[in-house]
Design an enzyme around this catalytic site. Structure first.
Site, PDB file in Angstrom:
ATOM      1  N   ASP A 193     -34.808  17.032   8.099  1.00 54.06           N
ATOM      2  CA  ASP A 193     -33.830  16.973   8.799  1.00 54.06           C
ATOM      3  C   ASP A 193     -32.714  17.179   7.103  1.00 54.06           C
ATOM      4  OD1 ASP A 193     -31.863  17.232  10.819  1.00 54.06           O
ATOM      5  OD2 ASP A 193     -31.485  14.852   9.581  1.00 54.06           O
ATOM      6  N   MET A 274     -25.806  13.849  13.618  1.00 56.98           N
ATOM      7  CA  MET A 274     -24.530  14.742  13.095  1.00 56.98           C
ATOM      8  C   MET A 274     -24.640  15.834  11.389  1.00 56.98           C
ATOM      9  SD  MET A 274     -22.474  14.742  16.034  1.00 56.98           S
ATOM     10  CE  MET A 274     -20.892  16.032  14.938  1.00 56.98           C
ATOM     11  N   ARG A 275     -25.814  15.738  10.714  1.00 58.94           N
ATOM     12  CA  ARG A 275     -25.978  16.200  10.095  1.00 58.94           C
ATOM     13  C   ARG A 275     -26.163  17.868  10.331  1.00 58.94           C
ATOM     14  NH1 ARG A 275     -30.376  13.815   7.858  1.00 58.94           N
ATOM     15  NH2 ARG A 275     -29.171  12.290   6.640  1.00 58.94           N
ATOM     16  N   ALA A 276     -26.605  17.985  11.314  1.00 57.12           N
ATOM     17  CA  ALA A 276     -26.533  19.793  11.352  1.00 57.12           C
ATOM     18  C   ALA A 276     -25.508  20.287  11.246  1.00 57.12           C
ATOM     19  CB  ALA A 276     -27.370  20.202  12.953  1.00 57.12           C
ATOM     20  N   VAL A 279     -23.890  20.785   7.641  1.00 55.71           N
ATOM     21  CA  VAL A 279     -23.989  21.271   7.534  1.00 55.71           C
ATOM     22  C   VAL A 279     -23.977  23.196   7.619  1.00 55.71           C
ATOM     23  CG1 VAL A 279     -26.785  22.980   6.936  1.00 55.71           C
ATOM     24  CG2 VAL A 279     -26.586  20.236   6.684  1.00 55.71           C
TER      25      VAL A 279
END
Length: 667
Positions: A193, A274-276, A279
């Site tokens: 991730d 929430m990283r996706a 990104v």
């Protein structure tokens, strides 16, 4: 300096090239993880990218490549009040798999720090890569603690070195690129991730494209300079396009419609955190800038999803990364039509869990009709003798408790058995051999204290000599070689029984994955045994071999044990520090050949004589039990456990049993 293969001359890897270029435009995307089989130009493309990056302005003489326009106020080589600037090419720094933590982050001179209070710092690879590219080939083989340090630095844009109260911080902003071959083991989902984008690469199956690959490679090998000159115009055009995209990037508008599509897509594919979303937003913006546009379109969001989400869909190591493009298109279409619709049920309306696809079937449901079995659980013989049966599907895996190897080892870092390691709890002190890496402060002070008067100490400072330094002895956990020896004979072939056996082995494989072990698989049936999977770090490969394992025939138990003994012998030569755990999955029967039971006993005693830690998973079923697996465990010098006892809530005493048996054998 050798001439690199031109980036624009790489054939058939458009997704890889695009992902690398987007990170060159917007490094805050978070880097690229390149997954694929060997020989697919992964390393070639990454090394070629460095030649395309524009020159960087750095403070003259600064080892940390500070930007003269905004020098780092905490730079160890600073402060840079009046900074002279110089231009140089962007660097590409390679991190070797066997690198130490000090080589990665840098090292303090502990002796000078204690005696003089001076922060004498030797920069590491993170400092060298600042404002350039950090390339990690075979990142899945890198020690986990190094991967954690590396990804933390990439996320924060800074590297911290802390040693006994002495702290150094420096900037570490770089384009992170990792390559890996999944056959050699996977990264943990938490680490996957942390990479912004991922790309799957494979060799083309088109003959014309393969011919072109060979033609270009041969031309490059014959005359690298001439070959590079042929592609100079294309390389120059891409370099100029990167510069233009960087200038346009701050002006690109990411509208509410695109943001809703991004959020809906991440929600529909159930990615964690929430990283996706972040990104995807950065990638879509970079795509627009790369195409020379100031607005993000739906096609940018779609391409961003294909690059940013596949590796975030994995729930366990046996899940194949990927994205359902039909579902992606449907989600984008629905979310595009919901721009003015406040209905919270928008994408994926209907709520609840998604229905399984026809291929997956209902979870835990009947995987197909089971053949009839006799009262003792044995399969009814087929007409014409004991024939091979179709592979049974594995039952649902369950959580197991740790099976450990007794004693204290010194193998590769992991999470299974006790070991002397560079990381872990401090258990004592010793004189350093070579460079000091982990100072034991109290032991160092105790060693120096008796000599202070003789050394003429007159002030508050401690008079320290090299001989006073003490290295901290630490104990942590190591990874082991877990070798599975699985009985696939007719006596194990009742489908419900073999399904349970496969489920148990799959559960142990999951445990091996979490504990950073190498695994191997030996199977035996009919008249012989075979190495279904040589020792590897890829539990995915082991699970795939297990799923397709056929059953039937006699039970050559001795052959299986002897084959396992041979595998361990070879592995000791390759990796003598890695200790082994033998897991034999069988009902203990031995048939076929002269004196099969006696021969199996002699083979088992080979492991007992070599003190190989072993566990026998007893698969015997039916109202009448012969206890053969228990006798086999005694011959091995190990312990036996039933399939029911293998579960975490029933295995509490198993580790003590393994240790106790081994201790009695040693005595």
């Amino acid at each position: 300096m050798s001439t690199r293969f031109p980036f624009t001359a790489v054939v058939g890897q458009q997704d890889l090239q695009l992902a690398l270029l987007l990170n060159a435009v917007a490094p805050n995307i978070g880097g690229v993880l390149v997954r694929g089989e060997k020989g697919t130009a992964k390393s070639t493309a990454v090394r070629a990218l460095a030649a395309l990056l524009p020159e960087v302005e750095v403070v003259a003489g600064c080892r940390f490549s500070c930007d003269p326009a905004s020098p780092d106020p905490t730079c160890p080589d600073g402060p840079h009040t009046v900074a002279a600037a110089e231009a140089r090419d962007a660097r590409m720094v390679e991190l070797p798999v066997g690198a130490s933590e000090d080589r990665l982050v840098g090292a303090l001179d502990i002796e000078r720090a204690l005696a003089e209070g001076v922060k004498a710092f030797e920069p590491g690879l993170l400092a060298a890569a600042n404002r350039g590219i950090l390339y990690v080939d075979e990142v899945n083989l890198l020690h986990d603690h190094l991967v954690d340090v590396l990804l933390d630095a990439a996320a924060m844009g800074a590297s911290y070195v802390e040693r006994e109260g002495v702290s150094v911080r420096h900037a570490a902003r770089f384009l992170l690129v990792g390559t890996m071959n999944p056959e050699e083991g996977e990264l943990r989902p938490q680490l996957l991730d942390r990479f912004g984008l991922t790309v799957e690469v494979a060799a083309s199956r088109e003959p014309d494209q393969r011919v072109e690959v060979v033609r270009r490679r041969l031309a490059y090998d014959d005359d690298p300079a001439a070959f590079a000159a042929r592609w100079a115009d294309e390389e120059r055009a891409v370099r100029q396009r990167i510069v233009a995209a960087r200038e346009l990037l701050p002006k690109v508008r990411l509208g509410d419609g695109a943001l809703k599509q991004i959020a809906a897509t991440c929600a529909a594919f159930e990615v964690d955190g929430m990283r996706a979303d972040i990104v995807m937003a950065r990638t879509a913006t970079a795509l627009a800038a790369w195409d020379g546009r100031s607005d993000v379109l739906a096609e940018d969001v779609r391409q961003a999803a294909l690059l940013a989400l596949p590796h975030r869909r994995r729930r366990n190591p046996f899940d194949a990364p990927g994205l359902d493009e039909d579902k992606l298109d449907q989600t984008l279409e629905e979310s595009a039509g919901d721009d003015d619709d406040p209905d919270p049920d928008g994408p994926g309306g209907g709520g609840g869990e998604p229905s399984p696809s026809p291929e997956e079937g209902p979870q835990g449901g009947d995987a197909g009709a089971q053949p009839e079995a006799g009262e003792d659980g044995e399969p009814q013989p087929a007409a014409g003798g004991a024939g091979e049966q179709a592979p049974a599907r594995a039952a649902e895996p369950f959580r197991t408790k740790a099976l450990t190897v007794p004693g204290v080892g010194a193998g590769a870092a992991g999470r299974r058995s006790r070991a002397r390691t560079e990381r872990g709890r401090t258990t004592g002190a010793l004189r350093p051999r070579g460079a000091l890496t982990k100072l034991h402060l109290a032991a160092t002070v105790r060693a120096a204290a008796p000599h202070q008067r003789a050394r003429g100490r007159s002030g508050p400072g401690l008079v320290l000599r090299r001989d006073d330094l003490r290295q901290a002895a630490r104990e942590g956990r190591e990874g082991n070689l877990v070798l599975f020896v699985v009985d696939a004979s007719g006596s194990m072939a009742a489908r419900q029984r073999m399904s349970a056996v496969k489920g148990a082995v799959l559960s142990l494989l999951l445990d091996a994955y979490q504990r950073r072990d190498k695994v191997g698989l030996v199977t035996f049936r009919g008249t012989a045994a075979e190495v279904a999977l040589p020792p590897t770090s890829s539990v995915d490969a082991a699970a795939a071999r297990l799923e397709s394992l056929p059953t039937g025939g006699r039970t050559p138990l001795a052959a299986g044990l002897l084959k396992a003994h041979d595998v361990l012998r070879v592995e000791r030569l390759r990796d003598p520090s890695r200790r082994a755990l033998l897991v034999v999955v069988t009902d203990g029967r031995a048939t076929g050949g002269p004196e099969p039971v006696a021969l199996a006993g002699r083979a088992a005693r080979l492991f007992g004589a070599e003190s190989v830690a072993s566990v026998v998973v007893d698969c015997e079923s039916g109202p009448v039990r012969l206890g053969l697996a228990g006798r086999l465990a005694e011959e091995l010098g190990g312990t036996a456990v039933t399939l029911d006892e293998l579960r975490a809530d029933a295995i509490a005493g198993l580790v003590r049993d393994v240790r106790g048996t081994t201790s009695r054998r040693a005595a």
